[in-house]
Scaffold this motif. Structure first.
Motif, PDB file in Angstrom:
ATOM      1  N   ILE A 261     -49.852 -11.667   3.002  1.00  0.00           N
ATOM      2  CA  ILE A 261     -50.715 -10.488   3.064  1.00  0.00           C
ATOM      3  C   ILE A 261     -50.146  -9.466   4.038  1.00  0.00           C
ATOM      4  O   ILE A 261     -50.080  -8.263   3.741  1.00  0.00           O
ATOM      5  N   LYS A 262     -49.736  -9.940   5.193  1.00  0.00           N
ATOM      6  CA  LYS A 262     -49.184  -9.031   6.200  1.00  0.00           C
ATOM      7  C   LYS A 262     -47.901  -8.366   5.698  1.00  0.00           C
ATOM      8  O   LYS A 262     -47.673  -7.167   5.931  1.00  0.00           O
ATOM      9  N   ALA A 263     -47.072  -9.119   4.998  1.00  0.00           N
ATOM     10  CA  ALA A 263     -45.818  -8.571   4.481  1.00  0.00           C
ATOM     11  C   ALA A 263     -46.068  -7.571   3.358  1.00  0.00           C
ATOM     12  O   ALA A 263     -45.371  -6.556   3.247  1.00  0.00           O
ATOM     13  N   GLU A 264     -47.065  -7.840   2.540  1.00  0.00           N
ATOM     14  CA  GLU A 264     -47.353  -6.986   1.384  1.00  0.00           C
ATOM     15  C   GLU A 264     -48.135  -5.732   1.761  1.00  0.00           C
ATOM     16  O   GLU A 264     -47.869  -4.635   1.267  1.00  0.00           O
ATOM     17  N   TYR A 265     -49.123  -5.884   2.670  1.00  0.00           N
ATOM     18  CA  TYR A 265     -50.049  -4.794   2.965  1.00  0.00           C
ATOM     19  C   TYR A 265     -49.903  -4.201   4.359  1.00  0.00           C
ATOM     20  O   TYR A 265     -50.385  -3.096   4.605  1.00  0.00           O
ATOM     21  N   GLY A 266     -49.295  -4.942   5.269  1.00  0.00           N
ATOM     22  CA  GLY A 266     -49.166  -4.444   6.627  1.00  0.00           C
ATOM     23  C   GLY A 266     -50.279  -4.935   7.546  1.00  0.00           C
ATOM     24  O   GLY A 266     -51.274  -5.521   7.108  1.00  0.00           O
ATOM     25  N   GLU A 267     -50.102  -4.686   8.835  1.00  0.00           N
ATOM     26  CA  GLU A 267     -51.009  -5.185   9.870  1.00  0.00           C
ATOM     27  C   GLU A 267     -52.425  -4.630   9.710  1.00  0.00           C
ATOM     28  O   GLU A 267     -53.414  -5.346   9.891  1.00  0.00           O
ATOM     29  N   LYS A 268     -52.534  -3.361   9.372  1.00  0.00           N
ATOM     30  CA  LYS A 268     -53.843  -2.717   9.277  1.00  0.00           C
ATOM     31  C   LYS A 268     -54.721  -3.404   8.231  1.00  0.00           C
ATOM     32  O   LYS A 268     -55.873  -3.769   8.499  1.00  0.00           O
ATOM     33  N   ILE A 269     -54.197  -3.573   7.032  1.00  0.00           N
ATOM     34  CA  ILE A 269     -54.964  -4.203   5.950  1.00  0.00           C
ATOM     35  C   ILE A 269     -55.209  -5.666   6.264  1.00  0.00           C
ATOM     36  O   ILE A 269     -56.284  -6.218   5.968  1.00  0.00           O
ATOM     37  N   TYR A 270     -54.223  -6.308   6.861  1.00  0.00           N
ATOM     38  CA  TYR A 270     -54.383  -7.713   7.270  1.00  0.00           C
ATOM     39  C   TYR A 270     -55.614  -7.864   8.164  1.00  0.00           C
ATOM     40  O   TYR A 270     -56.454  -8.739   7.952  1.00  0.00           O
ATOM     41  N   ASP A 271     -55.726  -6.996   9.158  1.00  0.00           N
ATOM     42  CA  ASP A 271     -56.860  -7.077  10.081  1.00  0.00           C
ATOM     43  C   ASP A 271     -58.180  -6.808   9.362  1.00  0.00           C
ATOM     44  O   ASP A 271     -59.193  -7.472   9.617  1.00  0.00           O
ATOM     45  N   ILE A 272     -58.176  -5.828   8.457  1.00  0.00           N
ATOM     46  CA  ILE A 272     -59.393  -5.496   7.708  1.00  0.00           C
ATOM     47  C   ILE A 272     -59.832  -6.680   6.849  1.00  0.00           C
ATOM     48  O   ILE A 272     -61.014  -7.045   6.820  1.00  0.00           O
ATOM     49  N   LEU A 273     -58.897  -7.285   6.161  1.00  0.00           N
ATOM     50  CA  LEU A 273     -59.229  -8.402   5.273  1.00  0.00           C
ATOM     51  C   LEU A 273     -59.832  -9.576   6.039  1.00  0.00           C
ATOM     52  O   LEU A 273     -60.828 -10.165   5.613  1.00  0.00           O
ATOM     53  N   TYR A 274     -59.223  -9.904   7.178  1.00  0.00           N
ATOM     54  CA  TYR A 274     -59.699 -11.081   7.893  1.00  0.00           C
ATOM     55  C   TYR A 274     -60.924 -10.818   8.778  1.00  0.00           C
ATOM     56  O   TYR A 274     -61.453 -11.730   9.406  1.00  0.00           O
ATOM     57  N   GLU A 275     -61.395  -9.565   8.765  1.00  0.00           N
ATOM     58  CA  GLU A 275     -62.688  -9.274   9.371  1.00  0.00           C
ATOM     59  C   GLU A 275     -63.819  -9.443   8.364  1.00  0.00           C
ATOM     60  O   GLU A 275     -64.996  -9.487   8.729  1.00  0.00           O
ATOM     61  N   LEU A 276     -63.469  -9.526   7.077  1.00  0.00           N
ATOM     62  CA  LEU A 276     -64.473  -9.685   6.027  1.00  0.00           C
ATOM     63  C   LEU A 276     -64.947 -11.126   5.940  1.00  0.00           C
ATOM     64  O   LEU A 276     -64.212 -12.062   6.260  1.00  0.00           O
ATOM     65  N   GLU A 277     -66.177 -11.291   5.484  1.00  0.00           N
ATOM     66  CA  GLU A 277     -66.706 -12.610   5.177  1.00  0.00           C
ATOM     67  C   GLU A 277     -66.655 -12.807   3.668  1.00  0.00           C
ATOM     68  O   GLU A 277     -66.561 -11.837   2.907  1.00  0.00           O
ATOM     69  N   ASP A 278     -66.732 -14.047   3.252  1.00  0.00           N
ATOM     70  CA  ASP A 278     -66.731 -14.315   1.817  1.00  0.00           C
ATOM     71  C   ASP A 278     -67.864 -13.556   1.136  1.00  0.00           C
ATOM     72  O   ASP A 278     -69.008 -13.543   1.613  1.00  0.00           O
ATOM     73  N   GLY A 279     -67.531 -12.894   0.030  1.00  0.00           N
ATOM     74  CA  GLY A 279     -68.537 -12.163  -0.735  1.00  0.00           C
ATOM     75  C   GLY A 279     -68.802 -10.753  -0.247  1.00  0.00           C
ATOM     76  O   GLY A 279     -69.694 -10.081  -0.776  1.00  0.00           O
ATOM     77  N   SER A 280     -68.026 -10.266   0.728  1.00  0.00           N
ATOM     78  CA  SER A 280     -68.252  -8.924   1.269  1.00  0.00           C
ATOM     79  C   SER A 280     -67.148  -7.959   0.861  1.00  0.00           C
ATOM     80  O   SER A 280     -66.076  -8.364   0.421  1.00  0.00           O
ATOM     81  N   TYR A 281     -67.467  -6.658   1.028  1.00  0.00           N
ATOM     82  CA  TYR A 281     -66.532  -5.593   0.654  1.00  0.00           C
ATOM     83  C   TYR A 281     -66.064  -4.838   1.887  1.00  0.00           C
ATOM     84  O   TYR A 281     -66.818  -4.663   2.852  1.00  0.00           O
ATOM     85  N   SER A 282     -64.849  -4.344   1.830  1.00  0.00           N
ATOM     86  CA  SER A 282     -64.375  -3.422   2.867  1.00  0.00           C
ATOM     87  C   SER A 282     -64.864  -2.023   2.528  1.00  0.00           C
ATOM     88  O   SER A 282     -65.281  -1.752   1.398  1.00  0.00           O
ATOM     89  N   VAL A 283     -64.797  -1.140   3.482  1.00  0.00           N
ATOM     90  CA  VAL A 283     -65.002   0.279   3.189  1.00  0.00           C
ATOM     91  C   VAL A 283     -63.784   0.768   2.420  1.00  0.00           C
ATOM     92  O   VAL A 283     -62.809   0.034   2.226  1.00  0.00           O
ATOM     93  N   VAL A 284     -63.845   2.008   1.988  1.00  0.00           N
ATOM     94  CA  VAL A 284     -62.680   2.596   1.318  1.00  0.00           C
ATOM     95  C   VAL A 284     -61.572   2.764   2.355  1.00  0.00           C
ATOM     96  O   VAL A 284     -61.777   3.355   3.416  1.00  0.00           O
ATOM     97  N   VAL A 285     -60.405   2.193   2.042  1.00  0.00           N
ATOM     98  CA  VAL A 285     -59.280   2.202   2.981  1.00  0.00           C
ATOM     99  C   VAL A 285     -58.114   2.971   2.353  1.00  0.00           C
ATOM    100  O   VAL A 285     -57.756   2.732   1.197  1.00  0.00           O
ATOM    101  N   GLU A 286     -57.540   3.883   3.115  1.00  0.00           N
ATOM    102  CA  GLU A 286     -56.401   4.643   2.619  1.00  0.00           C
ATOM    103  C   GLU A 286     -55.099   4.029   3.132  1.00  0.00           C
ATOM    104  O   GLU A 286     -54.965   3.673   4.297  1.00  0.00           O
ATOM    105  N   THR A 287     -54.141   3.909   2.219  1.00  0.00           N
ATOM    106  CA  THR A 287     -52.774   3.545   2.581  1.00  0.00           C
ATOM    107  C   THR A 287     -51.849   4.625   2.030  1.00  0.00           C
ATOM    108  O   THR A 287     -52.317   5.579   1.382  1.00  0.00           O
TER     109      THR A 287
END
Length: 353
Positions: A261-287
């Motif tokens: 995940i970190k290699a594909e999306y970078g540190e920012k997205i990695y942190d966002i993903l692992y702050e989520l709980e199962d069944g939850s959504y992130s906000v709209v994220v720009e890359t």
């Protein structure tokens, strides 16, 4: 058949090149698995630790591999160039010939340990392997049997030796006590709803969209987020169906390790993903590629994690065994070497083409 691709890593006989074939046969005196006098052959491919390895025994290994590779890659497979573990390039036939001999040597090492470890086959195990061996032998033509000087007893021994060696290998790696935590083996499954900054024309060329189109993509992403987080139905919203509604071709579920995940999306997205709980959504994220909404299905996908954990442990066990093998080989036959010990005139009687 002997070479069952579906066996676990420590049970199979070969890994496909270029990963290098690994076999775990053994050659021991097994009651009920053939007669020792039938194993004495005039044509010896090589001798290891004082034991002659006949052309027929080597052929049992080789024939199954030939059938397997040709069924997968076609009959021209033997002309393919491959890179083996030490970085050397050679054609598939040369690499396979060497791997077969290396594997048989490995088998002899395992067989030499069986008695000291108190490992043997019980009557049910022997009967099952003999049955498999008989099926294999009955598939051979009379020409194959005569040319390679094969006997049913020899084939039975090879099958029984396979199972015995597997048991020895399992005992050895179990003694090593190799373990891995679920965290180290973690695999995550998430959905990436992706509103891209790029489009493709009819010629397959990729173009970046203009600022106006990017604004439209953001508007769609905000609408989608609102729909996902405030569904009009108690049943919720299917994120895949919503992606289809917005014609998002590059959206989908991904099952990746944290490192991937970190290699594909970078540190920012990695942190966002692992702050989520199962069944939850992130906000709209720009890359740099567009806008994303991430849905966390399983932060730790239990099934995928268990599969990866088993694979990583098996790989670690194989590395452990491989690290010990050279010394064990030297202890049994310090003068052995592939180039110096193999009778290539006899070995070449086994045709790969």
């Amino acid at each position: 058949m002997i070479f069952n691709r579906e066996r676990e890593t420590n049970k199979f006989l070969f890994k496909r090149i270029p990963l290098i074939l690994v076999m775990i046969f053994t050659f021991a005196s097994l009651s009920g698995c053939g007669s020792k006098k039938d194993e004495e052959k005039k044509d010896t491919v090589f001798v290891f630790a004082g034991n002659p390895i006949s052309k027929g025994e080597v052929y049992i290994y080789a024939q199954t591999i030939i059938e397997d590779y040709e069924a997968t890659y076609g009959k021209d497979v033997w002309n393919m160039q491959v890179t083996v573990s030490d970085g050397t390039e050679m054609n598939m036939e040369e690499a396979t010939r060497r791997d077969i001999i290396d594997a048989i040597v490995r088998v002899k090492v395992l067989s030499s340990m069986a008695k000291n470890k108190g490992i043997e086959l019980d009557d049910n195990e022997k009967a099952a392997e003999i049955n498999k061996a008989d099926i294999f032998f009955n598939r051979l033509t009379d020409e194959q049997i005569d040319r390679m000087e094969l006997t049913e007893s020899l084939v039975q021994n090879v099958f029984c030796e396979n199972l015995l060696a597997n048991k020895v290998y399992t005992a050895i790696v179990k003694e090593a006590g190799i373990e891995m935590s679920d965290e180290d083996a973690r695999v995550t499954t998430f959905y990436d709803m992706f509103f891209s900054y790029y489009t493709e024309n009819i010629n397959g060329e990729i173009f970046e969209i203009n600022d106006e189109k990017k604004s439209e993509q953001l508007e769609k992403a905000d609408q989608a987020y609102a729909t996902l987080t405030n569904p009009s139905s108690e049943d919720g919203v299917d994120i895949e169906g919503l992606s289809t509604f917005y014609k998002l071709k590059n959206s989908g579920y991904y099952t990746l390790t944290p490192k991937e995940i970190k290699a594909e999306y970078g540190e920012k997205i990695y942190d966002i993903l692992y702050e989520l709980e199962d069944g939850s959504y992130s906000v709209v994220v720009e890359t740099e590629y567009g806008y994303h909404i991430f849905y966390m299905k399983y932060k730790t996908d239990q099934e995928a994690t268990a599969e990866r954990k088993a694979k990583l442990v098996a790989e670690a066990e194989e590395r452990y065994f491989a690290s010990k093998l050279p010394q064990w080989i030297a202890d049994l036959d310090k003068g052995y070497s592939y180039t110096g010990s193999v009778n290539f005139d006899v070995y070449k009687q086994i045709s790969f083409r």
